[in-house]
Design a protein around this motif. Structure first.
Motif, PDB file in Angstrom:
ATOM      1  N   GLU A  21       0.829  -1.208   0.000  1.00  0.00           N
ATOM      2  CA  GLU A  21       0.000   0.000   0.000  1.00  0.00           C
ATOM      3  C   GLU A  21       0.861   1.254   0.000  1.00  0.00           C
ATOM      4  O   GLU A  21       0.565   2.227  -0.695  1.00  0.00           O
ATOM      5  CB  GLU A  21      -0.937   0.030   1.220  1.00  0.00           C
ATOM      6  N   VAL A  22       1.925   1.228   0.784  1.00  0.00           N
ATOM      7  CA  VAL A  22       2.820   2.388   0.860  1.00  0.00           C
ATOM      8  C   VAL A  22       3.549   2.550  -0.469  1.00  0.00           C
ATOM      9  O   VAL A  22       3.710   3.668  -0.976  1.00  0.00           O
ATOM     10  CB  VAL A  22       3.825   2.231   2.024  1.00  0.00           C
ATOM     11  N   ARG A  23       3.967   1.441  -1.057  1.00  0.00           N
ATOM     12  CA  ARG A  23       4.670   1.482  -2.335  1.00  0.00           C
ATOM     13  C   ARG A  23       3.767   2.026  -3.431  1.00  0.00           C
ATOM     14  O   ARG A  23       4.204   2.803  -4.280  1.00  0.00           O
ATOM     15  CB  ARG A  23       5.176   0.072  -2.688  1.00  0.00           C
ATOM     16  N   GLU A  24       2.502   1.646  -3.426  1.00  0.00           N
ATOM     17  CA  GLU A  24       1.544   2.163  -4.405  1.00  0.00           C
ATOM     18  C   GLU A  24       1.390   3.673  -4.282  1.00  0.00           C
ATOM     19  O   GLU A  24       1.388   4.392  -5.273  1.00  0.00           O
ATOM     20  CB  GLU A  24       0.179   1.495  -4.200  1.00  0.00           C
ATOM     21  N   LYS A  25       1.260   4.128  -3.050  1.00  0.00           N
ATOM     22  CA  LYS A  25       1.115   5.562  -2.796  1.00  0.00           C
ATOM     23  C   LYS A  25       2.381   6.312  -3.213  1.00  0.00           C
ATOM     24  O   LYS A  25       2.311   7.389  -3.804  1.00  0.00           O
ATOM     25  CB  LYS A  25       0.818   5.795  -1.308  1.00  0.00           C
ATOM     26  N   ASP A  27       4.576   5.312  -5.521  1.00  0.00           N
ATOM     27  CA  ASP A  27       4.653   5.287  -6.981  1.00  0.00           C
ATOM     28  C   ASP A  27       3.772   6.372  -7.599  1.00  0.00           C
ATOM     29  O   ASP A  27       4.153   7.020  -8.567  1.00  0.00           O
ATOM     30  CB  ASP A  27       4.261   3.915  -7.518  1.00  0.00           C
ATOM     31  N   GLU A  28       2.585   6.556  -7.015  1.00  0.00           N
ATOM     32  CA  GLU A  28       1.682   7.606  -7.503  1.00  0.00           C
ATOM     33  C   GLU A  28       2.298   8.983  -7.285  1.00  0.00           C
ATOM     34  O   GLU A  28       2.248   9.844  -8.169  1.00  0.00           O
ATOM     35  CB  GLU A  28       0.341   7.498  -6.780  1.00  0.00           C
ATOM     36  N   HIS A  29       2.895   9.177  -6.130  1.00  0.00           N
ATOM     37  CA  HIS A  29       3.546  10.452  -5.822  1.00  0.00           C
ATOM     38  C   HIS A  29       4.708  10.703  -6.791  1.00  0.00           C
ATOM     39  O   HIS A  29       4.864  11.814  -7.305  1.00  0.00           O
ATOM     40  CB  HIS A  29       4.042  10.443  -4.372  1.00  0.00           C
ATOM     41  N   ILE A  30       5.509   9.674  -7.030  1.00  0.00           N
ATOM     42  CA  ILE A  30       6.654   9.812  -7.937  1.00  0.00           C
ATOM     43  C   ILE A  30       6.165  10.137  -9.343  1.00  0.00           C
ATOM     44  O   ILE A  30       6.732  10.989 -10.030  1.00  0.00           O
ATOM     45  CB  ILE A  30       7.509   8.524  -7.925  1.00  0.00           C
ATOM     46  N   ARG A  31       5.096   9.482  -9.783  1.00  0.00           N
ATOM     47  CA  ARG A  31       4.550   9.738 -11.116  1.00  0.00           C
ATOM     48  C   ARG A  31       4.066  11.179 -11.236  1.00  0.00           C
ATOM     49  O   ARG A  31       4.357  11.867 -12.221  1.00  0.00           O
ATOM     50  CB  ARG A  31       3.399   8.762 -11.387  1.00  0.00           C
ATOM     51  N   ASN A  32       3.336  11.670 -10.234  1.00  0.00           N
ATOM     52  CA  ASN A  32       2.842  13.050 -10.267  1.00  0.00           C
ATOM     53  C   ASN A  32       3.995  14.044 -10.287  1.00  0.00           C
ATOM     54  O   ASN A  32       3.957  15.041 -11.022  1.00  0.00           O
ATOM     55  CB  ASN A  32       1.935  13.320  -9.078  1.00  0.00           C
ATOM     56  N   LYS A  33       5.003  13.778  -9.495  1.00  0.00           N
ATOM     57  CA  LYS A  33       6.161  14.667  -9.451  1.00  0.00           C
ATOM     58  C   LYS A  33       6.905  14.648 -10.791  1.00  0.00           C
ATOM     59  O   LYS A  33       7.373  15.676 -11.268  1.00  0.00           O
ATOM     60  CB  LYS A  33       7.080  14.247  -8.308  1.00  0.00           C
ATOM     61  N   ALA A  34       6.992  13.473 -11.416  1.00  0.00           N
ATOM     62  CA  ALA A  34       7.660  13.347 -12.707  1.00  0.00           C
ATOM     63  C   ALA A  34       6.899  14.093 -13.800  1.00  0.00           C
ATOM     64  O   ALA A  34       7.504  14.740 -14.655  1.00  0.00           O
ATOM     65  CB  ALA A  34       7.813  11.879 -13.070  1.00  0.00           C
ATOM     66  N   LEU A  81       8.794  10.510   4.361  1.00  0.00           N
ATOM     67  CA  LEU A  81       7.858  11.634   4.393  1.00  0.00           C
ATOM     68  C   LEU A  81       6.946  11.629   3.176  1.00  0.00           C
ATOM     69  O   LEU A  81       5.760  11.914   3.280  1.00  0.00           O
ATOM     70  CB  LEU A  81       8.630  12.947   4.498  1.00  0.00           C
ATOM     71  N   ALA A  82       7.483  11.279   2.020  1.00  0.00           N
ATOM     72  CA  ALA A  82       6.671  11.208   0.809  1.00  0.00           C
ATOM     73  C   ALA A  82       5.635  10.099   0.936  1.00  0.00           C
ATOM     74  O   ALA A  82       4.481  10.264   0.529  1.00  0.00           O
ATOM     75  CB  ALA A  82       7.544  10.975  -0.400  1.00  0.00           C
ATOM     76  N   ALA A  83       6.041   8.981   1.474  1.00  0.00           N
ATOM     77  CA  ALA A  83       5.117   7.867   1.650  1.00  0.00           C
ATOM     78  C   ALA A  83       3.996   8.215   2.617  1.00  0.00           C
ATOM     79  O   ALA A  83       2.873   7.721   2.484  1.00  0.00           O
ATOM     80  CB  ALA A  83       5.876   6.631   2.150  1.00  0.00           C
ATOM     81  N   LEU A  84       4.289   9.081   3.558  1.00  0.00           N
ATOM     82  CA  LEU A  84       3.273   9.508   4.517  1.00  0.00           C
ATOM     83  C   LEU A  84       2.435  10.657   3.994  1.00  0.00           C
ATOM     84  O   LEU A  84       1.491  11.091   4.633  1.00  0.00           O
ATOM     85  CB  LEU A  84       3.944   9.920   5.832  1.00  0.00           C
ATOM     86  N   GLY A  85       2.797  11.165   2.821  1.00  0.00           N
ATOM     87  CA  GLY A  85       2.031  12.234   2.221  1.00  0.00           C
ATOM     88  C   GLY A  85       2.432  13.619   2.652  1.00  0.00           C
ATOM     89  O   GLY A  85       1.756  14.596   2.360  1.00  0.00           O
ATOM     90  N   ILE A  86       3.542  13.737   3.367  1.00  0.00           N
ATOM     91  CA  ILE A  86       3.988  15.060   3.800  1.00  0.00           C
ATOM     92  C   ILE A  86       5.312  15.442   3.143  1.00  0.00           C
ATOM     93  O   ILE A  86       5.975  16.350   3.560  1.00  0.00           O
ATOM     94  CB  ILE A  86       4.104  15.141   5.338  1.00  0.00           C
ATOM     95  N   GLY A  87       5.661  14.756   2.080  1.00  0.00           N
ATOM     96  CA  GLY A  87       6.884  15.040   1.348  1.00  0.00           C
ATOM     97  C   GLY A  87       6.822  16.333   0.563  1.00  0.00           C
ATOM     98  O   GLY A  87       7.840  16.843   0.103  1.00  0.00           O
ATOM     99  N   TYR A  88       5.641  16.877   0.369  1.00  0.00           N
ATOM    100  CA  TYR A  88       5.487  18.119  -0.377  1.00  0.00           C
ATOM    101  C   TYR A  88       6.080  19.319   0.370  1.00  0.00           C
ATOM    102  O   TYR A  88       6.365  20.338  -0.207  1.00  0.00           O
ATOM    103  CB  TYR A  88       4.009  18.402  -0.663  1.00  0.00           C
TER     104      TYR A  88
END
Length: 90
Positions: A21-25, A27-34, A81-88
């Motif tokens: 679940e964390v890896r999926e989240k 991957d989505e974050h990495i894709r959006n950032k890319a 932090l990115a996996a927790l959603g606070i990497g922004y």
């Protein structure tokens, strides 16, 4: 509490060993950032936006995904932090 968090972080062996679940989240974050980086690179290039084919855009996004992935792979705290959603906020 902070000690508990940091002690649990020591158990992480890297991105590849994260729970599904964390890896999926992540991957989505990495894709959006890319995608954001690719759009920025397209805007800063001397070419017109319309002159980029869909294939060129996908290659650029894939390249940016690799860059972001390597950044997170080398930066453990940023990864968590990115996996927790606070990497922004970094």
């Amino acid at each position: 509490m902070i000690k508990k968090v940091f002690s649990s972080l020591k158990g992480l062996q890297g991105i590849d060993n994260l729970p599904y679940e964390v890896r999926e989240k992540l991957d989505e974050h990495i894709r959006n950032k890319a995608v954001d980086r690719a759009e920025e690179k397209i805007l800063l290039s001397s070419k017109e936006k319309e002159s980029f084919s869909e294939d060129d855009k996908q290659k650029l996004i894939a390249n940016c995904e690799s860059e972001v992935y390597e950044e997170y792979k080398s930066g453990g705290l940023k990864l968590v932090l990115a996996a927790l959603g606070i990497g922004y906020f970094i």
